[in-house]
Design a protein around this motif. Structure first.
Motif, mmCIF file in Angstrom:
data_model
loop_
_atom_site.group_PDB
_atom_site.id
_atom_site.type_symbol
_atom_site.label_atom_id
_atom_site.label_comp_id
_atom_site.label_asym_id
_atom_site.label_seq_id
_atom_site.Cartn_x
_atom_site.Cartn_y
_atom_site.Cartn_z
ATOM 1 N N ASP A 96 0.954 -1.151 0.198
ATOM 2 C CA ASP A 96 -0.108 0.163 -0.052
ATOM 3 C C ASP A 96 0.951 1.209 0.007
ATOM 4 O O ASP A 96 0.565 2.174 0.444
ATOM 5 N N CYS A 97 1.791 1.305 -0.846
ATOM 6 C CA CYS A 97 2.785 2.166 -0.786
ATOM 7 C C CYS A 97 2.422 3.677 -1.376
ATOM 8 O O CYS A 97 2.498 4.786 -1.068
ATOM 9 N N ASN A 98 2.056 3.200 -2.691
ATOM 10 C CA ASN A 98 1.461 4.535 -3.759
ATOM 11 C C ASN A 98 2.801 5.572 -3.936
ATOM 12 O O ASN A 98 2.498 6.686 -3.568
ATOM 13 N N GLN A 99 3.580 4.641 -4.141
ATOM 14 C CA GLN A 99 4.961 5.541 -4.648
ATOM 15 C C GLN A 99 5.668 5.378 -5.858
ATOM 16 O O GLN A 99 6.330 6.270 -6.355
ATOM 17 N N THR A 100 5.832 4.154 -6.360
ATOM 18 C CA THR A 100 6.693 3.755 -7.316
ATOM 19 C C THR A 100 6.661 4.475 -8.795
ATOM 20 O O THR A 100 7.534 5.027 -9.269
ATOM 21 N N GLY A 101 5.398 4.910 -9.011
ATOM 22 C CA GLY A 101 5.136 5.911 -10.356
ATOM 23 C C GLY A 101 5.880 7.114 -10.165
ATOM 24 O O GLY A 101 6.440 7.602 -11.056
ATOM 25 N N GLN A 102 5.405 7.508 -9.186
ATOM 26 C CA GLN A 102 6.023 9.122 -8.806
ATOM 27 C C GLN A 102 7.485 9.158 -8.711
ATOM 28 O O GLN A 102 8.131 10.208 -9.310
ATOM 29 N N MET A 103 8.066 8.140 -8.131
ATOM 30 C CA MET A 103 9.457 8.171 -7.892
ATOM 31 C C MET A 103 10.178 7.831 -9.264
ATOM 32 O O MET A 103 11.186 8.434 -9.525
ATOM 33 N N LEU A 104 9.609 6.744 -10.154
ATOM 34 C CA LEU A 104 10.011 6.784 -11.427
ATOM 35 C C LEU A 104 10.053 7.836 -12.358
ATOM 36 O O LEU A 104 11.193 8.459 -12.802
ATOM 37 N N ALA A 105 9.051 8.773 -12.210
ATOM 38 C CA ALA A 105 8.784 10.278 -12.994
ATOM 39 C C ALA A 105 9.820 10.937 -12.492
ATOM 40 O O ALA A 105 10.587 12.031 -13.180
ATOM 41 N N ALA A 106 10.311 11.001 -11.292
ATOM 42 C CA ALA A 106 11.317 12.003 -10.651
ATOM 43 C C ALA A 106 12.598 11.753 -11.114
ATOM 44 O O ALA A 106 13.444 12.470 -11.717
ATOM 45 N N LEU A 107 13.100 10.147 -11.221
ATOM 46 C CA LEU A 107 14.198 9.808 -11.480
ATOM 47 C C LEU A 107 14.546 10.347 -13.041
ATOM 48 O O LEU A 107 15.749 10.503 -13.360
ATOM 49 N N LEU A 108 13.564 9.883 -13.749
ATOM 50 C CA LEU A 108 13.853 10.319 -15.215
ATOM 51 C C LEU A 108 13.528 11.719 -15.411
ATOM 52 O O LEU A 108 13.773 12.133 -16.602
ATOM 53 N N GLY A 109 12.997 12.533 -14.553
ATOM 54 C CA GLY A 109 12.819 13.844 -14.782
ATOM 55 C C GLY A 109 11.578 14.051 -16.053
ATOM 56 O O GLY A 109 11.580 15.138 -16.896
ATOM 57 N N TRP A 110 10.722 13.226 -15.775
ATOM 58 C CA TRP A 110 9.453 13.084 -16.775
ATOM 59 C C TRP A 110 8.160 13.597 -15.788
ATOM 60 O O TRP A 110 8.239 14.070 -14.793
ATOM 61 N N SER A 111 7.054 13.998 -16.806
ATOM 62 C CA SER A 111 5.964 14.541 -15.980
ATOM 63 C C SER A 111 5.240 13.165 -15.456
ATOM 64 O O SER A 111 5.447 12.150 -16.117
ATOM 65 N N GLN A 112 4.175 13.400 -14.693
ATOM 66 C CA GLN A 112 3.628 12.300 -14.033
ATOM 67 C C GLN A 112 1.923 12.692 -13.956
ATOM 68 O O GLN A 112 1.521 13.784 -13.625
ATOM 69 N N GLY A 113 0.870 11.850 -14.421
ATOM 70 C CA GLY A 113 -0.394 11.977 -14.162
ATOM 71 C C GLY A 113 -0.838 10.780 -13.423
ATOM 72 O O GLY A 113 -0.918 9.544 -13.931
ATOM 73 N N THR A 114 -0.910 11.131 -12.043
ATOM 74 C CA THR A 114 -1.216 9.925 -11.039
ATOM 75 C C THR A 114 -2.686 9.971 -10.816
ATOM 76 O O THR A 114 -3.480 10.831 -10.969
ATOM 77 N N PHE A 115 -3.172 8.658 -10.486
ATOM 78 C CA PHE A 115 -4.488 8.279 -10.156
ATOM 79 C C PHE A 115 -5.555 8.669 -11.294
ATOM 80 O O PHE A 115 -6.495 9.138 -10.929
ATOM 81 N N ALA A 116 -5.113 8.032 -12.574
ATOM 82 C CA ALA A 116 -5.731 8.349 -13.653
ATOM 83 C C ALA A 116 -7.018 7.583 -13.618
ATOM 84 O O ALA A 116 -7.216 6.232 -13.614
ATOM 85 N N SER A 117 -8.181 8.298 -14.143
ATOM 86 C CA SER A 117 -9.437 7.508 -14.585
ATOM 87 C C SER A 117 -9.680 7.838 -16.044
ATOM 88 O O SER A 117 -10.801 7.391 -16.429
#
Ligand code: FAD
Ligand code: AMP
Lengths: 249, 310
Positions: free
Chosen positions: A123-144
């Motif tokens: 139940d971390c809810n972290q990996t996508g945001q962390m990957l975006a940070a490491l790549l310097g990419w944008s992030q669209g989280t919790f997408a519906s």
């Protein structure tokens, strides 16, 4: 455009887990394991992008034990083209998973990575945001909702007050919420076909990533349990108890 | 020891989630600064300055920060990080979006959804939808935490206002743009702040009946309305009403579950409520195992009767 989908092997969401008596963790012996439900939604979204012609190839990737092949085969049966298993026998923390995935992204050069928003075990809810940070990419989280444009994507996000729409530059990271889509059931012929699709095995070192833990789990405890209370016969009795016994109304 | 707390606000109003996360920060111990990232956010900053135990309020205002997009907000926090050994935020949709990005940029692991501060470096957090509690220690140079606000009381008001100072935004390279918010309008109390919640499940049958049957009871009790995932998926209620593992986590004085079976993912969001009432036609429904008071009956009869008697 290539789409990369990280999928995690987790305890099946229908299983009621047991905390080990010695506090060392959760008993996973002989427990049914499945693809993380959010990752199944991520795979479905990627496969739909391919079916609509927006994506050219869907690559599923998992960090986990040899048995994580099963969840990769599930992704392949749903329509992913090939799979990569990065073997790790012990549980890997989100930051380390993100570092491994960064290596995979650099090797595969996808235009979009769709992850689940949360793994239902940690139940971390972290990996996508962390990957975006490491790549310097944008992030669209919790997408519906995801609508691909020219060099960007409109992402509808589930936020505390309702929905938020943002536009993000591609390449980007998207994390899937529950209402993004309803994943398909893989048909028997597709399950058979998935057995022949390519699945390569790598190690964290192949991507220069360490899986050494940063956090120390001192112990795992049983949560406070609630006792079942009483059944009341009618509304008058209920309201009386809420007023006079519990004092909450 | 200094702590930076990313505030939850909408530029004009500071949410009480900030005051709850502040309580967790105070339990960790150290000088606490509150960061208001926003635009035209002086009202929110003034409210933050009035909270007890705050050393100072730091305000960063910019177009890119108006809606606290992840990339500029994370860049701002990282630019300020040097002065702090703990960075935290309430586990709101903003906190959950921004802080893992901060943690990765600082090369530390985040501890998500802290429910208890055991020591300045040791925390409890639920895993497996709250069916186990992990006691976890971080010995890294910095700690990045999100706080589950249902587990902490709100901090009170200060005797003297904390000083407010401004900082510049940090460059983050126009990676994303805000388009629009489609927020639910409601006169009811917010789910995360409500003392009483009346919650409906799949049994409600349609968005019309969801409102017609739950609202009169909620009105009489001054309650917020919640929903199960099944009710939200079926379109009976908007997504921001969902209670559970992947929705809101609530702990009101009274939670009334109507036509909700009690799946573990739903229980994860409400089982710390003080009193739970279940109304369900199925006497075997798992929700009764956590309910203090249960009525085995048809909610379409029980709820109107409740509205009449209240
Ligand atoms: C990864 C994942 C995450 C999830 N996250 C969440 C979450 O955050 N929140 C959440 O709620 N769920 C979540 N779920 C879904 C959860 O597993 C259940 O499917 C869901 O909670 C069921 O909703 P329900 O109780 O309304 O519906 P059902 O399980 O269908 O229950 C309906 C109940 O209504 C009763 N009933 C029927 N008619 C009447 C009547 N006339 N009067 C009274 N009672 C009646 C029935 O006896 C039954 O118990 C998640 C699932 C997964 C896999
Ligand atoms: N070991 C893993 N292998 C592949 N993907 C993972 C792994 N761990 C996490 N992920 C991805 O990251 C998402 C969020 O996980 P978490 O941050 O652990 O809640 C999951 O839904 C997956 O898409």
């Amino acid at each position: 455009m290539k789409v990369l989908v990280p999928v995690k092997r987790v305890i099946d969401h229908n299983v009621k887990i047991r905390v080990k008596a010695d506090g060392s963790g959760v008993d996973l012996a002989n427990v049914k394991m499945s693809i993380n439900p959010f990752d199944e939604i991520a795979v479905e979204e990627a496969v739909r992008l391919k079916e609509s012609g927006a994506a050219s190839e869907v690559v599923a990737v998992s960090v986990g034990p040899a048995q994580a092949q099963d969840v990769l085969r599930t992704a392949l049966a749903m329509g992913a083209d090939r799979a990569i298993l990065i073997t790790a026998e012990t549980a890997v923390e989100p930051l380390a998973v993100a570092k491994i995935l960064k290596g995979v992204v650099e090797a595969e050069e996808p235009g979009l990575v769709i992850l689940g928003k949360q793994a239902i075990d940690d139940d971390c809810n972290q990996t996508g945001q962390m990957l975006a940070a490491l790549l310097g990419w944008s992030q669209g989280t919790f997408a519906s909702g995801i609508a691909l444009g020219d060099g960007n994507a409109k992402v509808t996000r589930e936020v505390d007050g309702g929905l938020q729409v943002i536009e993000i530059n591609l390449p980007a990271i998207v994390t899937a919420d529950l209402r993004l889509n309803e994943p398909r059931y893989a048909s028997l012929p597709n399950i058979m076909k998935a057995k022949k699709k390519p699945l390569e095995t790598k190690s964290p070192e192949d991507f220069g990533a360490s899986i050494a833990r940063r956090l120390t789990v001192l112990r795992v405890e049983e949560p406070a349990t609630r006792q079942a209370g009483v059944k009341v016969g009618n509304v008058a009795e209920l309201l009386d108890k809420l007023k006079n016994e519990a004092g909450v109304i | 020891m200094a702590i930076l707390l990313l505030a939850d606000h909408d530029n004009t109003t500071l949410s009480d989630q900030t005051a709850k996360a502040l309580t967790a920060a105070a339990q960790i111990g150290g000088e606490i600064d509150i960061l208001i990232a926003g635009k035209n956010a002086s009202d929110a900053a003034a409210q933050a300055a009035k909270l007890a135990g705050v050393r100072s309020v730091i305000v960063a205002e910019a177009d890119a920060l108006e809606h606290r997009l992840a990339e500029p907000t994370a860049a701002l926090i990282v630019a300020l990080a040097e002065g702090y050994d703990t960075i935290l935020s309430p586990a709101t949709s903003t906190g959950k979006n921004v802080l893992p990005r901060v943690a990765a940029l600082l090369d530390v692991m985040q501890i998500s959804e802290v429910t208890e501060v055991v020591a300045a470096d040791t925390f409890k957090r639920p895993i497996y939808a709250g069916n186990a509690i992990e006691v976890v220690q971080s010995t890294e140079a910095k700690r990045v935490l999100t706080i589950r606000t249902a587990s902490f009381a709100a901090a009170g008001a200060a005797a003297a206002e904390a000083p407010v100072r401004s900082v510049e935004e940090a460059a983050s390279g126009d990676l994303s743009r805000f388009v629009e918010n489609i927020l639910s309008q409601s006169d009811r109390p917010d789910l995360s702040a409500a003392k009483i919640i009346v919650s409906g499940g799949r049994a409600l049958g349609s968005d019309q009946t969801f409102r017609d049957v739950l609202n009169p009871v909620a009105d009489k009790l001054g309650a917020a309305v919640g929903a199960s995932r099944a009710a939200v998926d079926a379109g009976y209620a908007p997504n921001d009403l969902q209670v559970g593992q992947t929705g809101k986590v609530v702990a009101p004085d009274l939670y009334i579950a109507c036509g909700i079976s009690g799946a573990i993912q739903h229980l994860a969001g409400m089982k710390d409520s003080k009193i739970i009432v279940a109304i369900n036609t199925d006497a075997e429904a798992p929700i009764f195992q956590v309910a203090d008071y249960g009525i085995v009956g048809d909610l379409f009869e029980v709820l109107p009767e409740m509205a009449r008697q209240l």
